[in-house]
Write an enzyme that holds these catalytic residues in place. Structure first.
Site, PDB file in Angstrom:
ATOM      1  N   GLU A  58      -5.334 -10.455   8.603  1.00  0.00           N
ATOM      2  CA  GLU A  58      -6.692 -10.637   8.092  1.00  0.00           C
ATOM      3  C   GLU A  58      -6.836 -11.815   7.115  1.00  0.00           C
ATOM      4  OE1 GLU A  58      -8.042  -6.864   6.553  1.00  0.00           O
ATOM      5  OE2 GLU A  58      -7.883  -5.880   8.490  1.00  0.00           O
ATOM      6  N   TRP A 117      -4.998   2.839  11.839  1.00  0.00           N
ATOM      7  CA  TRP A 117      -4.842   2.638  10.402  1.00  0.00           C
ATOM      8  C   TRP A 117      -5.317   3.904   9.730  1.00  0.00           C
ATOM      9  CZ3 TRP A 117      -2.423  -0.885   7.458  1.00  0.00           C
ATOM     10  CH2 TRP A 117      -2.541  -0.694   6.073  1.00  0.00           C
ATOM     11  N   GLU A 125      -5.408  -2.451  13.974  1.00  0.00           N
ATOM     12  CA  GLU A 125      -5.892  -1.465  13.002  1.00  0.00           C
ATOM     13  C   GLU A 125      -7.230  -0.935  13.470  1.00  0.00           C
ATOM     14  OE1 GLU A 125      -6.248  -2.720   8.910  1.00  0.00           O
ATOM     15  OE2 GLU A 125      -4.330  -3.772   8.980  1.00  0.00           O
ATOM     16  N   GLN A 133       0.799  -1.220   0.000  1.00  0.00           N
ATOM     17  CA  GLN A 133       0.000   0.000   0.000  1.00  0.00           C
ATOM     18  C   GLN A 133       0.838   1.280   0.000  1.00  0.00           C
ATOM     19  OE1 GLN A 133      -2.657  -1.861   3.199  1.00  0.00           O
ATOM     20  NE2 GLN A 133      -4.074  -0.506   2.172  1.00  0.00           N
ATOM     21  N   GLU A 181      -5.637   1.891  -1.400  1.00  0.00           N
ATOM     22  CA  GLU A 181      -6.668   1.161  -0.665  1.00  0.00           C
ATOM     23  C   GLU A 181      -7.234   0.037  -1.548  1.00  0.00           C
ATOM     24  OE1 GLU A 181      -7.530   0.778   2.354  1.00  0.00           O
ATOM     25  OE2 GLU A 181      -9.398  -0.305   2.006  1.00  0.00           O
ATOM     26  N   TRP A 182      -6.362  -0.859  -1.965  1.00  0.00           N
ATOM     27  CA  TRP A 182      -6.720  -2.091  -2.666  1.00  0.00           C
ATOM     28  C   TRP A 182      -7.673  -1.822  -3.845  1.00  0.00           C
ATOM     29  CZ3 TRP A 182      -2.897  -4.890  -1.212  1.00  0.00           C
ATOM     30  CH2 TRP A 182      -2.420  -4.803   0.091  1.00  0.00           C
ATOM     31  N   TYR A 199     -13.232  -2.037  12.321  1.00  0.00           N
ATOM     32  CA  TYR A 199     -13.674  -0.832  11.612  1.00  0.00           C
ATOM     33  C   TYR A 199     -15.157  -0.555  11.815  1.00  0.00           C
ATOM     34  CZ  TYR A 199      -9.155  -0.740   9.346  1.00  0.00           C
ATOM     35  OH  TYR A 199      -7.804  -0.663   9.126  1.00  0.00           O
TER      36      TYR A 199
HETATM   37  O1  IFM Z   1      -6.340  -0.840   4.022  1.00  0.00           O
HETATM   38  C1  IFM Z   1      -6.839  -1.940   4.707  1.00  0.00           C
HETATM   39  C2  IFM Z   1      -5.716  -2.766   5.290  1.00  0.00           C
HETATM   40  O2  IFM Z   1      -4.810  -3.158   4.326  1.00  0.00           O
HETATM   41  C3  IFM Z   1      -6.259  -3.995   5.972  1.00  0.00           C
HETATM   42  N1  IFM Z   1      -7.328  -3.665   6.875  1.00  0.00           N
HETATM   43  C4  IFM Z   1      -8.359  -2.774   6.434  1.00  0.00           C
HETATM   44  C5  IFM Z   1      -7.755  -1.526   5.822  1.00  0.00           C
HETATM   45  C6  IFM Z   1      -8.874  -0.574   5.360  1.00  0.00           C
HETATM   46  O3  IFM Z   1      -9.674  -1.202   4.411  1.00  0.00           O
END
Ligand code: IFM
Length: 464
Positions: free
Chosen positions: A186, A412, A366, A40, A419-420, A314
């Protein structure tokens, strides 16, 4: 330079944190930190011998990434590492969690090591230590060497052995310097988003494959821990899971059943084998033929003692037997990801895990939020993110006061990044990144976090 100095002056606008119980600073070894991951932020995707990862290849496919971007440059952290470490230090953040890019240190995922890659992480770790920042290493944050994917990736049991070998080499080189090692970040995301929905790399769409991948990830975690301990690695070793408590949309029987199922697939499928040494029977029954192939000894291998368990939180989940499930979340406060802001879920989750499992120390590895930040002169007034972080720290504190052994909290993320599947369209950082110039600008949330940390720890205490 003058501007940078100014931004780091004590933030007068910061609210007092006197609303927060002060017991955290009295707990020994409470860790405050920020998190990132290699793909990232690093960029330099073709430099100094790095091999392709599954994310490099996924980004090249049509319509996989919202803004058609990739990780080629990202935050250019590979070249700006010292500047980024200086920023962490200037923000007085005591701990930094980052991941190692497997294809940077072993381009093919097996065989030859890439010394240039290891040199980069060596410089990073040394710079952190020089600045008094504890390095927390994650081995796998989703960037499998493509060459291993070409041989079946995580579905292929051989990948487990390659991972253990990679873990051993990283530990051999760095375990005397870093504060902790996490095997996987994760595994649910890797298995389900990568191999069931196909929204993430490598883009496979098969439930059977996804569950086999989940099993191999857990197995590789267990075997890595076992091997590292046999190799006399003494630092804390653990794994990080993304978890959300699931609540039924209504009190109907159907919604309650769906809640049980979603909870099983997201939480118990990972927690049960890690802590109890078995998969949940109701989920095995639900999966039927899609259940993974498990060899004798696998479950014992997975159930290694954990020095810590990382939790990424989250939002919560709402289970609704009849679609559309989204409707259950409408009208709620949401982030730019469309995720509901629900701090109570963190307290509920931690209390529930503590009730159902014999837990090791917990670290929130995170927690954070994406918002559409707009610079205003030299400041970014990201009030919503600051509120989000404050409220979640308070929710964590509530769980601590209810007896849950939480020892650390990481935001985080350190800075905006890739962001993927959302590309660069979502900003999670407490530091703003202007991707055109690569200029970094601490947001108000960063200044608040700095002031919060400094008033909550009289002297820095780390797990190492
Ligand atoms: O950006 C991601 C991270 O790589 C893994 N956990 C969730 C974050 C937010 O989507």
């Amino acid at each position: 330079m003058a501007k940078t100095t100014n931004i780091f002056m004590k933030n007068q606008a910061t609210e007092s944190n006197s609303n927060f119980p002060q017991s955290l600073d009295k707990r020994s070894s409470f860790v405050w930190g920020v998190s990132t991951s290699a793909f990232q932020i690093e960029g330099a995707s073709l430099e100094e011998g790095r091999g392709d990862s599954i994310w490099d290849v996924f980004c090249r496919q049509k319509d996989t990434i919202k803004d058609h971007s990739n990780g080629d440059v990202a935050c250019d952290h590979y070249h700006r590492m010292q500047e980024d470490v200086n920023l962490i230090a200037a923000l007085k953040i005591p701990s930094y969690r980052f991941s190692i890019s497997w294809p940077r240190v072993q381009p093919l995922g097996e065989g030859t090591w890439n010394e240039k890659g290891f040199e980069f992480y060596s410089r990073l770790i040394n710079s952190l230590i020089e600045k008094g920042i504890s390095p927390h290493v994650t081995l796998y944050h989703w960037d499998l060497p493509q060459s291993l994917q070409d041989k079946g990736g995580w579905e292929n049991r051989e990948t487990v052995n390659h991972f253990v070998n990679y873990a051993s080499e990283v530990a051999r080189r760095f375990s005397h310097k870093v504060a902790s090692i996490t095997t996987h970040n994760e595994p649910w995301v890797v298995a389900i988003l990568g191999h069931e929905s196909g929204m993430f790399a490598p883009g496979v769409k098969s439930t059977k494959t996804a569950m086999q991948v989940a099993h191999h990830l857990l197995l590789s975690h267990g075997l890595a821990l076992k091997t590292l301990r046999q190799n006399d690695v003494k630092i804390p070793l653990g794994i990080v899971l993304n978890q959300s408590p699931i609540y039924p949309a209504t009190d109907s029987e159907a919604d309650r059943k769906k809640t049980q199922l979603d909870d099983g697939l997201l939480i118990r499928w990972y927690m049960d084998p890690l802590i109890k040494g078995s998969y949940p029977q109701d989920i095995l029954t639900y999966l039927g033929e899609n259940a993974p192939d498990v060899l004798p000894g696998d479950m014992q291998a997975i159930q290694q003692p954990l020095d810590f368990l990382g939790i990424n939180y989250y939002t919560r989940g709402i289970a609704c037997a009849t679609p559309p499930t989204e409707s259950a979340n409408t009208g709620k406060e949401i982030t730019a990801m469309g995720w509901e802001v629900y701090p109570q879920g963190l307290t509920d989750l931690l209390v529930r895990l503590d009730k159902d499992y014999q837990l090791p120390p917990i670290y929130i590895m995170e927690n954070g939020a994406a918002y559409d930040d707009q610079p205003s002169g030299d400041r970014i007034h990201d009030k919503e993110r600051t509120q989000y972080i404050k409220r979640h720290i308070a929710a964590m504190q509530e769980a601590i006061s209810l007896g849950v052994n939480v020892r650390g909290y990481f935001v985080w993320s350190l800075m905006d990044n890739f962001e993927w599947a959302e590309g660069y369209t979502k900003r999670f950082g407490i530091i703003f990144v202007d991707y055109k110039t690569q200029r970094r600008l601490p947001k108000d949330s960063a200044l608040w976090y700095r002031d919060f940390i400094t008033s909550n720890i009289s002297k820095a205490q780390f797990i190492r």
